[in-house]
Design a protein around this motif. Structure first.
Motif, PDB file in Angstrom:
ATOM      1  N   MET A 257      54.911  78.945  56.617  1.00 57.91           N
ATOM      2  CA  MET A 257      55.470  79.650  55.464  1.00 57.91           C
ATOM      3  C   MET A 257      56.392  78.783  54.628  1.00 57.91           C
TER       4      MET A 257
ATOM      5  N   TRP B  72      62.391  86.699  62.131  1.00 57.44           N
ATOM      6  CA  TRP B  72      62.064  85.305  61.830  1.00 57.44           C
ATOM      7  C   TRP B  72      62.524  84.915  60.428  1.00 57.44           C
TER       8      TRP B  72
ATOM      9  N   ASN C  19      52.815  85.107  66.089  1.00 52.89           N
ATOM     10  CA  ASN C  19      53.961  85.825  65.551  1.00 52.89           C
ATOM     11  C   ASN C  19      53.613  86.376  64.175  1.00 52.89           C
TER      12      ASN C  19
ATOM     13  N   ARG D 133      59.544  70.712  64.718  1.00 47.42           N
ATOM     14  CA  ARG D 133      60.768  71.451  65.001  1.00 47.42           C
ATOM     15  C   ARG D 133      61.684  70.582  65.853  1.00 47.42           C
TER      16      ARG D 133
ATOM     17  N   ALA E   3      57.308  75.485  59.606  1.00 47.90           N
ATOM     18  CA  ALA E   3      56.354  76.581  59.764  1.00 47.90           C
ATOM     19  C   ALA E   3      55.420  76.607  58.559  1.00 47.90           C
TER      20      ALA E   3
ATOM     21  N   MET F 136      50.231  74.667  63.205  1.00 45.61           N
ATOM     22  CA  MET F 136      50.363  76.114  63.170  1.00 45.61           C
ATOM     23  C   MET F 136      49.254  76.731  62.324  1.00 45.61           C
TER      24      MET F 136
ATOM     25  N   VAL G  33      55.199  88.049  61.043  1.00 48.44           N
ATOM     26  CA  VAL G  33      56.503  88.348  60.448  1.00 48.44           C
ATOM     27  C   VAL G  33      56.296  89.211  59.209  1.00 48.44           C
TER      28      VAL G  33
ATOM     29  N   ASP H 210      53.754  87.041  57.026  1.00 51.62           N
ATOM     30  CA  ASP H 210      53.709  85.611  57.349  1.00 51.62           C
ATOM     31  C   ASP H 210      53.382  85.517  58.821  1.00 51.62           C
ATOM     32  N   THR H 211      52.205  85.011  59.154  1.00 51.10           N
ATOM     33  CA  THR H 211      51.912  84.902  60.582  1.00 51.10           C
ATOM     34  C   THR H 211      51.788  83.441  60.997  1.00 51.10           C
ATOM     35  N   GLY H 212      52.066  83.184  62.247  1.00 46.62           N
ATOM     36  CA  GLY H 212      51.961  81.827  62.751  1.00 46.62           C
ATOM     37  C   GLY H 212      51.455  81.831  64.175  1.00 46.62           C
TER      38      GLY H 212
END
Ligand code: SER
Length: 587
Positions: free
Chosen positions: A42, A160, A202, A68, A40, A86, A204, A225-227
């Motif tokens: 982050m 997350w 998302n 992933r 990710a 991402m 977070v 933290d966005t994705g």
């Protein structure tokens, strides 16, 4: 809207909101032995989410290449990929829920022009570790999302992180676009994998640090933290039902159809095409990474091997009997080289390694498949048989399992593991040791080894009299450092001794290790080493060791070389074509 445009809009939108655009990090997490790949945006930012100041400030935005492996079995369904890009924005102790949700909504509905009526969201339901996230729910309501499209879900869905075993994490709120297909059941809701609700983003709210299983502490700072999944969002923008239908996949899929001469694939063939498409992208990006990896039976190398061999096997089931992955890789490179310059730079390496692995595997594939067929007459594959397929025919266990699934028989996985362990006792011990170091492990041992790595890097340049030696990879556990560098022959014994002596000399000199914050240009002017490319004007941390070594690095490092003790090289070996590997310890 094409992916290129989507990336541009995203970066511009957050730049307007005072975010600094940072570069994608390597796919191979440096100094994090608990996770094989960057999963990710982050992930490379963990130290900064934990409180270390980021040289670019406390609002960041980027496009991060991710892998992933946990999604490998879902590849081929409408929304899953192993390799993806991402889009992400971060607040490092700056803004929190209100702004994050406001901007997510604004970007989705005003910039991308999604119909607000098609948007559903989920928020954290609350449990013993953290309360129900009513603040996010209220914010969504204030923006006009009605209660019936706000779903309160538990940790499994709406929490997350951490990316590894420990580290920053928190409740999240996810955004879904309704694709308008019929719900699969009356319980169908965002998070259901049927394809009705497509998760696009998302947010977070990382205010917790997981310190051990079931144990959470508050972090020093509240982070966001966005994705946003690039391919998924693009699919929705392009009115497609699956990620495989977007523009960056079409040329790869067309080529596979051409090579296999299958224009109208059936369902099984379609799945093979998607698996190859996904895996060839992943393989190209792994091989093409700055910290490039080659196929092997260990760690990232093993995943890469699985991607390549599985693709070859699926290619064969489509009737492609000759080497073809290098052709597809060329397409992947062409599609992405503008954003990821390393792909073009490492093009020859990518192509050669794919061809080499194909040659190795194709020799045994046919025979292995026959062997498998004979074995499967007993309606099961024993551990010893699965191990034989692995050892003598190069079938990763997962491939044997996939073949078995297709013929509806079982594989004794435990038996395989037993057999494997018997043969790999040594590597098992190694693996256990490796997993002792946690995510963002900043223990005294690893910190010392980070500094020793800088010294080794410099020692090689000095001793081998080659100023253009640079880091091709680094991996540090509490027990040892592992350092890959560009050099095209074995090092002589006396050279290794000289390298050790040089490093130990510096340790004896008791030199100060100093951290400074410089622009990339200043750092370059001063001759700093650095693996990553940065943009003009970027600020970076630079570590100098008493005028002997100077490197761009996120740290952490010790204060004085005298803390290091004694440096010893344990092993020197080849890592890939033109790349050598040194393992060393501090005693
Ligand atoms: N880390 C979160 C995710 O991967 C948001 O970026 O979904």
């Amino acid at each position: 809207m094409q992916t290129k445009q989507l990336k541009k809009l995203y970066l511009e939108f957050f730049k307007e909101k005072q975010h600094k655009i940072i570069n994608s990090s390597s796919l191979i997490p440096e100094h994090d032995p608990t996770v094989l790949f960057t999963t990710a945006g982050m992930h490379p930012l963990v130290p900064f989410l934990m409180g270390q100041p980021h040289p670019q400030g406390n609002r960041l935005v980027d496009v991060q290449k991710c892998i992933r492996t946990g999604d490998i079995d879902a590849v081929g369904d409408p929304s899953h990929l192993t390799f993806f890009e991402m889009l992400g924005n971060w607040s490092l102790g700056d803004y929190f829920k209100k702004e994050a949700i406001d901007w997510s909504y604004e970007f989705l509905t005003k910039i991308l022009k999604f119909n607000p009526d098609d948007l559903s969201v989920t928020v954290f339901k609350g449990d013993k570790d953290a309360p129900k996230d009513t603040e996010s729910a209220e914010k969504w309501k204030s923006l006009g999302i009605p209660e019936e499209r706000i779903y309160y879900l538990p940790k499994e869905d709406n929490w997350w992180g951490p990316a590894g075993k420990t580290g920053p994490c928190g409740p999240c709120t996810e955004m879904f676009i309704d694709t308008k297909i019929k719900p699969c059941s009356k319980d169908c809701r965002p998070g259901c994998g049927c394809g009705k609700y497509f998760e696009v983003w998302n947010d977070v709210f990382m205010e917790y640090n997981k310190v051990a299983e079931g144990q959470f502490e508050k972090l020093k700072q509240k982070n966001v933290d966005t994705g946003m999944g690039l391919e998924r969002t693009a699919a929705m923008l392009q009115g497609k039902k699956t990620v495989y239908d977007i523009e960056i996949f079409t040329p790869i899929i067309e080529k596979i159809k051409e090579l296999s001469q299958i224009q109208n694939p059936n369902q099984e063939q379609e799945l093979s095409i998607r698996i190859i498409t996904d895996h060839v992208r992943a393989s190209t990006f792994i091989l093409g990474d700055n910290l490039g990896i080659t196929p092997s039976n260990l760690d990232q190398g093993y995943i890469l091997r699985r991607f390549i061999r599985r693709s070859i096997r699926h290619g064969k089931s489509l009737g492609i009997e000759k080497e073809f992955l290098s052709e597809l890789a060329k397409i992947v490179i062409k599609l992405h080289k503008e954003d990821y310059k390393e792909l073009d730079r490492n093009k020859d390496f990518i192509i050669t390694e794919l061809k080499k692995e194909d040659e190795k595997f194709r020799k045994t594939l046919e025979k292995g498949l026959h062997k498998f067929e004979r074995m499967s007459q007993n309606k099961k594959i024993s551990g010893t048989e699965a191990f034989l397929l692995f050892q003598s025919y190069g079938f990763p266990l997962e491939m044997t399992e996939e073949l078995a699934k297709e013929t509806n028989i079982k594989v004794d996985k435990e038996g395989f593991e037993k057999e494997f362990k018997k043969h790999q006792e040594l590597s098992r011990v190694g693996a256990e040791k490796r997993f002792k170091g946690g995510l963002g492990d900043h223990s005294e041992e690893t910190t010392k080894l980070h500094t020793a790595t800088h010294l080794l890097n410099q020692a090689l340049r000095v001793v081998l009299k080659k100023p253009d030696i640079f880091q091709r990879g680094s991996n540090i556990t509490p027990e040892r450092l592992r350092f890959d560098f560009n050099f095209d022959r074995k090092l002589e014994k006396d050279e290794l001794k000289k390298v050790e002596d040089w490093v130990n000399g510096i340790i004896k000199e008791e030199l100060e290790v100093k951290r400074e914050e410089l622009t990339v240009e200043e750092a370059k002017k001063r001759g700093a080493q650095g693996v990553f490319e940065h943009k003009y004007g970027d600020k970076v941390f630079v570590y100098t060791i008493g005028g002997k070594s100077i490197e761009i690095c996120g740290g952490p490092h010790i204060k004085n070389t005298k803390e290091l003790g004694h440096f010893r090289i344990k092993k020197e070996q080849s890592s890939a074509a033109g790349v050598r590997r040194i393992k060393a310890v501090l005693e």
